[in-house]
Write an enzyme that holds these catalytic residues in place. Structure first.
Site, mmCIF file in Angstrom:
data_model
loop_
_atom_site.group_PDB
_atom_site.id
_atom_site.type_symbol
_atom_site.label_atom_id
_atom_site.label_comp_id
_atom_site.label_asym_id
_atom_site.label_seq_id
_atom_site.Cartn_x
_atom_site.Cartn_y
_atom_site.Cartn_z
ATOM 1 N N SER A 1 0.710 -1.242 0.078
ATOM 2 C CA SER A 1 -0.025 -0.033 0.133
ATOM 3 C C SER A 1 0.921 1.312 -0.197
ATOM 4 O O SER A 1 1.790 1.547 1.124
ATOM 5 C CB SER A 1 -0.805 0.020 1.233
ATOM 6 O OG SER A 1 -1.690 1.074 1.353
ATOM 7 N N HIS B 1 -0.903 -1.073 -4.352
ATOM 8 C CA HIS B 1 -2.289 -0.772 -4.039
ATOM 9 C C HIS B 1 -2.249 0.785 -3.611
ATOM 10 O O HIS B 1 -1.445 1.485 -2.899
ATOM 11 C CB HIS B 1 -2.517 -1.352 -2.447
ATOM 12 C CG HIS B 1 -3.854 -1.166 -1.784
ATOM 13 N ND1 HIS B 1 -4.840 -2.088 -2.238
ATOM 14 C CD2 HIS B 1 -4.226 -0.293 -0.942
ATOM 15 C CE1 HIS B 1 -6.031 -1.550 -1.610
ATOM 16 N NE2 HIS B 1 -5.663 -0.394 -0.647
ATOM 17 N N ASP C 1 -4.472 4.067 -2.111
ATOM 18 C CA ASP C 1 -5.603 4.156 -1.760
ATOM 19 C C ASP C 1 -6.150 5.635 -2.024
ATOM 20 O O ASP C 1 -5.521 6.550 -1.756
ATOM 21 C CB ASP C 1 -5.399 4.336 -0.165
ATOM 22 C CG ASP C 1 -5.066 2.966 0.393
ATOM 23 O OD1 ASP C 1 -6.055 1.977 0.244
ATOM 24 O OD2 ASP C 1 -4.195 2.641 1.241
ATOM 25 N N MET D 1 -8.599 8.666 -1.414
ATOM 26 C CA MET D 1 -9.707 9.125 -0.309
ATOM 27 C C MET D 1 -10.076 10.421 -0.591
ATOM 28 O O MET D 1 -9.403 11.324 -0.953
ATOM 29 C CB MET D 1 -8.748 9.235 1.112
ATOM 30 C CG MET D 1 -8.226 7.931 1.509
ATOM 31 S SD MET D 1 -7.254 8.049 3.208
ATOM 32 C CE MET D 1 -6.407 6.851 3.067
ATOM 33 N N HIS E 1 -8.090 1.578 -4.659
ATOM 34 C CA HIS E 1 -8.887 1.358 -3.464
ATOM 35 C C HIS E 1 -9.850 2.582 -3.323
ATOM 36 O O HIS E 1 -9.124 3.502 -2.738
ATOM 37 C CB HIS E 1 -8.247 0.869 -2.413
ATOM 38 C CG HIS E 1 -9.072 0.681 -1.038
ATOM 39 N ND1 HIS E 1 -8.636 0.282 0.016
ATOM 40 C CD2 HIS E 1 -10.497 0.517 -0.892
ATOM 41 C CE1 HIS E 1 -9.752 0.225 1.104
ATOM 42 N NE2 HIS E 1 -10.770 0.222 0.199
ATOM 43 N N MET F 1 -11.673 4.916 -1.852
ATOM 44 C CA MET F 1 -12.457 5.216 -0.254
ATOM 45 C C MET F 1 -13.259 6.564 -0.429
ATOM 46 O O MET F 1 -12.740 7.608 0.090
ATOM 47 C CB MET F 1 -11.246 5.134 0.895
ATOM 48 C CG MET F 1 -11.097 3.528 1.502
ATOM 49 S SD MET F 1 -9.735 3.666 2.373
ATOM 50 C CE MET F 1 -8.407 3.732 1.310
ATOM 51 N N MET G 1 -11.815 -4.964 5.086
ATOM 52 C CA MET G 1 -10.932 -3.796 5.648
ATOM 53 C C MET G 1 -10.792 -4.451 7.393
ATOM 54 O O MET G 1 -11.804 -4.578 8.023
ATOM 55 C CB MET G 1 -11.773 -2.593 5.908
ATOM 56 C CG MET G 1 -11.845 -1.832 4.493
ATOM 57 S SD MET G 1 -10.272 -1.365 3.927
ATOM 58 C CE MET G 1 -9.326 -0.613 5.162
ATOM 59 N N PHE H 1 -6.677 5.530 7.192
ATOM 60 C CA PHE H 1 -5.151 5.969 7.700
ATOM 61 C C PHE H 1 -4.477 4.479 7.783
ATOM 62 O O PHE H 1 -5.016 3.429 7.912
ATOM 63 C CB PHE H 1 -5.143 6.621 9.148
ATOM 64 C CG PHE H 1 -5.948 7.745 9.243
ATOM 65 C CD1 PHE H 1 -5.543 8.907 8.808
ATOM 66 C CD2 PHE H 1 -7.418 7.702 9.632
ATOM 67 C CE1 PHE H 1 -6.125 10.329 9.083
ATOM 68 C CE2 PHE H 1 -7.900 8.926 9.698
ATOM 69 C CZ PHE H 1 -7.340 10.127 9.566
ATOM 70 N N GLY H 2 -3.163 4.778 7.313
ATOM 71 C CA GLY H 2 -2.095 3.541 7.533
ATOM 72 C C GLY H 2 -1.957 3.636 8.977
ATOM 73 O O GLY H 2 -2.223 4.464 9.686
ATOM 74 N N GLY H 3 -1.097 2.493 9.173
ATOM 75 C CA GLY H 3 -0.642 2.421 10.511
ATOM 76 C C GLY H 3 -1.398 2.093 11.793
ATOM 77 O O GLY H 3 -0.793 2.059 12.848
ATOM 78 N N ASP I 1 -6.955 -6.112 4.051
ATOM 79 C CA ASP I 1 -6.582 -4.660 4.166
ATOM 80 C C ASP I 1 -6.386 -3.941 5.647
ATOM 81 O O ASP I 1 -7.503 -3.784 5.962
ATOM 82 C CB ASP I 1 -7.135 -3.813 2.870
ATOM 83 C CG ASP I 1 -6.484 -2.355 2.817
ATOM 84 O OD1 ASP I 1 -5.240 -2.241 3.336
ATOM 85 O OD2 ASP I 1 -6.891 -1.637 2.020
ATOM 86 N N GLY J 1 0.743 -2.111 4.210
ATOM 87 C CA GLY J 1 1.238 -0.570 4.200
ATOM 88 C C GLY J 1 2.553 -0.372 4.989
ATOM 89 O O GLY J 1 3.604 -0.759 4.497
ATOM 90 N N SER J 2 2.398 -0.134 6.392
ATOM 91 C CA SER J 2 3.418 0.299 7.288
ATOM 92 C C SER J 2 4.369 -0.901 7.392
ATOM 93 O O SER J 2 5.510 -0.883 7.573
ATOM 94 C CB SER J 2 2.831 0.697 8.215
ATOM 95 O OG SER J 2 1.753 0.301 9.034
HETATM 96 C C1 DX5 Z 1 -6.456 2.237 4.960
HETATM 97 C C2 DX5 Z 1 -5.928 1.739 3.774
HETATM 98 C C3 DX5 Z 1 -5.076 0.802 3.684
HETATM 99 C C4 DX5 Z 1 -3.652 1.097 4.378
HETATM 100 C C5 DX5 Z 1 -2.833 -0.139 4.948
HETATM 101 O O1 DX5 Z 1 -7.543 3.005 5.017
HETATM 102 O O2 DX5 Z 1 -7.197 1.255 2.892
HETATM 103 O O3 DX5 Z 1 -4.685 0.228 2.294
HETATM 104 O O4 DX5 Z 1 -2.822 1.968 3.648
HETATM 105 O O5 DX5 Z 1 -1.825 0.344 5.856
HETATM 106 P P1 DX5 Z 1 -1.241 -0.447 6.989
HETATM 107 O O6 DX5 Z 1 -0.933 -1.827 6.414
HETATM 108 O O7 DX5 Z 1 -0.168 0.428 7.627
HETATM 109 O O8 DX5 Z 1 -2.389 -0.621 7.926
HETATM 110 ZN ZN ZN Z 2 -6.657 0.231 0.885
#
Ligand code: DX5
Ligand code: ZN
Length: 208
Positions: free
Chosen positions: A6, A30, A32, A34, A63, A65, A133, A139-141, A169, A191-192
């Protein structure tokens, strides 16, 4: 199982170098998207996916969102393979799947952590993948929300002859990656954990 990186967690100061360095350890990317309405954050537009096609040979998924994903789909570059949307964000998920297929994208439906799997059953015949999800989108992390694991198991059990892929995800690390692989997940978005790993090669045991 495949790993999709991601890019929300990528190093944007050195984006191209970062993608080229990590490409051997991923199977896909991937992106994202938003809109600040469907989720309380803004990332990048679907057009951003075109940068990946310029510096990587791996398939790219977008993706969405966003509210009313129909309004964004014309902006998705043709180089993208799959487009994932959230069922609650559209009034006509089946029609949207058809629209995506007409545009040569593989449609995927995403299901939030607080949404029961029964709410997507009618759409399953039309999708290429279900993206579970495992964090609240935006948000990531964040940390993996545990009950989602049982939900994935329930859907896998409910659909022994499924002709759609299972994607997961959010908050996937080595611990959750191993558990998800065991229950037949086809692809994890990372992602992270992936972009910040000291040795991304360690995720090799999740692949294949
Ligand atoms: C969250 C995103 C994910 C995110 C995953 O809204 O859809 O794709 O980037 O990141 P991690 O793996 O850090 O949760
Ligand atoms: Zn995503």
């Amino acid at each position: 199982m495949l790993i999709s990186g991601s890019i929300l967690s990528a190093d944007f100061l050195n984006f191209e170098r970062n993608i080229r360095e990590l490409e051997p350890y991923a199977d896909a990317w991937h992106v994202d998207v938003m809109d600040g309405h469907y989720v309380p954050n803004i990332s990048f537009g679907p057009q951003f996916a075109a940068y990946l096609a310029k510096c990587s040979k791996l398939p790219v998924s977008v993706h969405l969102m966003v509210k009313e994903p129909e309004k964004f789909v014309s902006l998705v570059p043709k180089t993208v393979r799959e487009v994932t949307f959230h069922q609650e964000a559209t009034v006509a998920p089946v029609r949207f799947c058809a629209m995506l297929r007409e545009m040569n994208f593989l449609p995927g439906i995403s299901i939030g952590p607080g949404v029961h799997e029964s709410s997507i059953l009618e759409v399953l015949p039309f999708v290429h993948h279900v993206l579970f999800m495992s964090v609240e989108p935006g948000f990531g992390g964040q940390s993996f929300i545990e009950p989602v694991f049982e939900k994935i198991k329930r859907l896998v059990k409910l659909c022994p002859d499924r002709n759609f892929e299972i994607w997961v995800d959010g908050g996937v690390d080595m611990f959750w990656g191993e558990k998800l692989k065991e229950i037949g997940t086809d692809l994890v978005v990372m992602g992270s954990a992936f972009f910040k790993a000291k040795d991304p090669g360690e995720f090799g045991k999740l692949r294949g």
